[in-house]
Design an enzyme around this catalytic site. Structure first.
Site, PDB file in Angstrom:
ATOM      1  N   LYS A   1      37.211  39.849  44.092  1.00 29.32           N
ATOM      2  CA  LYS A   1      37.313  38.387  43.889  1.00 29.32           C
ATOM      3  C   LYS A   1      35.985  37.790  44.335  1.00 29.32           C
ATOM      4  CE  LYS A   1      40.291  34.453  45.104  1.00 29.32           C
ATOM      5  NZ  LYS A   1      41.639  34.047  45.519  1.00 29.32           N
TER       6      LYS A   1
ATOM      7  N   ASP B   1      50.728  27.731  47.335  1.00 28.40           N
ATOM      8  CA  ASP B   1      50.346  27.702  45.916  1.00 28.40           C
ATOM      9  C   ASP B   1      51.179  28.717  45.142  1.00 28.40           C
ATOM     10  OD1 ASP B   1      48.953  26.657  43.773  1.00 28.40           O
ATOM     11  OD2 ASP B   1      47.212  27.953  44.019  1.00 28.40           O
TER      12      ASP B   1
HETATM   13  P1  ATP Z   1      42.898  29.398  41.466  1.00 24.98           P
HETATM   14  O1  ATP Z   1      41.687  28.570  41.344  1.00 24.98           O
HETATM   15  O2  ATP Z   1      43.740  29.408  40.200  1.00 24.98           O
HETATM   16  O3  ATP Z   1      43.731  29.130  42.681  1.00 24.98           O
HETATM   17  P2  ATP Z   1      41.488  31.600  42.653  1.00 24.98           P
HETATM   18  O4  ATP Z   1      40.052  31.262  42.491  1.00 24.98           O
HETATM   19  O5  ATP Z   1      42.026  31.452  44.050  1.00 24.98           O
HETATM   20  O6  ATP Z   1      42.392  30.893  41.596  1.00 24.98           O
HETATM   21  P3  ATP Z   1      43.077  33.919  42.140  1.00 24.98           P
HETATM   22  O7  ATP Z   1      44.240  33.084  41.721  1.00 24.98           O
HETATM   23  O8  ATP Z   1      43.213  34.724  43.373  1.00 24.98           O
HETATM   24  O9  ATP Z   1      41.730  33.082  42.183  1.00 24.98           O
HETATM   25  O10 ATP Z   1      42.716  34.878  40.930  1.00 24.98           O
HETATM   26  C1  ATP Z   1      42.473  34.382  39.631  1.00 24.98           C
HETATM   27  C2  ATP Z   1      43.128  35.335  38.630  1.00 24.98           C
HETATM   28  O11 ATP Z   1      42.562  36.663  38.779  1.00 24.98           O
HETATM   29  C3  ATP Z   1      44.621  35.541  38.844  1.00 24.98           C
HETATM   30  O12 ATP Z   1      45.376  34.570  38.165  1.00 24.98           O
HETATM   31  C4  ATP Z   1      44.848  36.928  38.291  1.00 24.98           C
HETATM   32  O13 ATP Z   1      44.962  36.904  36.890  1.00 24.98           O
HETATM   33  C5  ATP Z   1      43.554  37.656  38.631  1.00 24.98           C
HETATM   34  N1  ATP Z   1      43.687  38.394  39.902  1.00 24.98           N
HETATM   35  C6  ATP Z   1      43.594  37.887  41.154  1.00 24.98           C
HETATM   36  N2  ATP Z   1      43.764  38.834  42.090  1.00 24.98           N
HETATM   37  C7  ATP Z   1      43.967  39.982  41.422  1.00 24.98           C
HETATM   38  C8  ATP Z   1      44.209  41.344  41.826  1.00 24.98           C
HETATM   39  N3  ATP Z   1      44.262  41.674  43.104  1.00 24.98           N
HETATM   40  N4  ATP Z   1      44.357  42.281  40.860  1.00 24.98           N
HETATM   41  C9  ATP Z   1      44.300  41.920  39.544  1.00 24.98           C
HETATM   42  N5  ATP Z   1      44.075  40.674  39.094  1.00 24.98           N
HETATM   43  C10 ATP Z   1      43.921  39.711  40.012  1.00 24.98           C
END
Ligand code: ATP
Length: 336
Positions: free
Chosen positions: A42, A139
């Site tokens: 991430k 969330d």
């Molecule tokens: P948001 O802005 O929507 O809150 P964010 O920046 O916090 O998102 P995440 O929601 O953690 O990011 O991840 C975005 C997307 O990436 C998720 O909706 C999912 O599709 C994918 N994703 C996140 N973590 C994983 C993981 N551990 N394995 C596979 N895909 C993942």
């Protein structure tokens, strides 16, 4: 305190395809060079200067990391490592490859209540675990409820995205206006002090309106109904369970622990077992709901970049009296 490794992530992991995107960066599949194992990276952009319009505060990422480290549970995504460069932090997470639970369900021709209960139990076990540690997710929504892989039987649920999560310290009063309108608890909209109870009401969306304002109005007014057309196959126990979640006052809402003891989840009498086994989910309605939800997610992703750029600096000084429609999906709004 988590260790943010200063080394270059690419020295340890090969960066692969994009798995998903959030407001602050991308999640990509990565391959560990030593073992060949796959993980999810991430990539979060960090603000270089406090007033910058781009990226997250480092402290907000530290919070996400600290919480992920504290919540090791089979139904919660695991954190392996953290790397930091000047412009971004990379969280190396367990790869969750089974897609979203709701998409998995929407592909099915029929779903018995007993199968739905198995999913619900796993979500509640994850929530009970974090709530016992005084952590709220804040969330919870279909996009953040995923399946570990496509082969496990029964499928194994993983809760992801702890970007808005909060660890409550004893006696702390915490308010936040972040969240996603369809899945938000009424106390978030009305700027009341929050607790783990907000997770119990979020993630459900009987309140969907045509606009975000209408949706938020429905949440505040607790406007929902069990339309017979959709709920004719639903057991009275399931309706009772849902009603006990949809309580405006957080203190009247069942806790995750109480949910796990509700007779719909844990039947006691043979009659309760039999009723549960005969009931099923209205799949036509669910598929419609899921298609509409996906469309909304796509639409908000399109408009999010513009909104995001406009909102970031404002968010630092956001007025807690602001209109409900100004609620945002991510760590953009105020919390105290
Ligand atoms: P948001 O802005 O929507 O809150 P964010 O920046 O916090 O998102 P995440 O929601 O953690 O990011 O991840 C975005 C997307 O990436 C998720 O909706 C999912 O599709 C994918 N994703 C996140 N973590 C994983 C993981 N551990 N394995 C596979 N895909 C993942």
């Amino acid at each position: 305190m988590a260790v943010f490794k200063p080394e270059n992530v690419e020295d340890f992991y090969e960066i692969g395809e994009v798995l998903g995107s959030g407001h602050f960066g991308q999640v990509r599949q990565v391959r560990e060079r030593t073992s060949g194992n796959f993980w999810a990276g991430k990539f979060l952009k960090i603000r270089k200067v406090a007033c910058s319009r781009l990226g997250l505060d480092r402290s907000s990422v530290e919070r996400e990391v600290e919480i992920l480290q504290a919540v090791q549970h089979p139904n919660i995504v695991a954190l392996k490592d953290v790397f930091e460069s000047r412009a971004e932090v990379v969280l190396i997470l367990e790869l969750v490859s089974g897609g979203e639970l709701f998409d998995f369900i929407a592909e099915k021709e029929n779903l018995l209540e007993t199968e739905a209960i198995e999913f619900m139990k796993q979500i509640l076990e994850g929530l009970k675990f974090i709530h016992c540690k005084n952590i709220a997710h804040f969330d919870l929504k279909p996009e953040n409820i995923m399946l570990s892989d496509k082969v496990s039987k029964p499928p194994n649920i993983k809760l992801i995205d702890f970007g808005l999560a909060h660890l409550f310290h004893p006696g702390e009063e915490y308010k936040s206006t972040s969240g996603t309108p369809q899945y938000i608890a009424p106390e978030v909209i009305s700027c009341q002090p929050l607790s783990t109870a907000a997770d119990i009401l979020s993630g459900l969306s009987p309140f969907q309106g045509d606009t975000d304002e209408e949706t938020l109005g429905n949440v505040i007014g607790m406007k929902y109904e069990f339309n017979e057309h959709y709920f004719s196959l639903t057991s009275p126990m399931a309706k009772d369970f849902i009603q006990k979640l949809l309580m405006k006052n957080p203190e009247d809402r069942m806790t995750a622990e109480e949910c796990l003891l509700h007779p719909w989840i844990k039947p006691i009498t043979p009659k309760q077992v039999a009723k549960r086994n005969r009931s099923s989910i209205n799949m036509k309605n669910f598929k419609k709901f899921n298609a509409r939800r996906k469309w909304k997610v796509m639409k908000s992703a399109d408009s999010c970049n513009d909104a995001f750029l406009q909102r970031q600096c404002e968010s630092d000084v956001e007025d807690t009296e602001s209109k409900p429609a100004s609620l945002l999906r991510r760590r953009l709004s105020s919390s105290s």
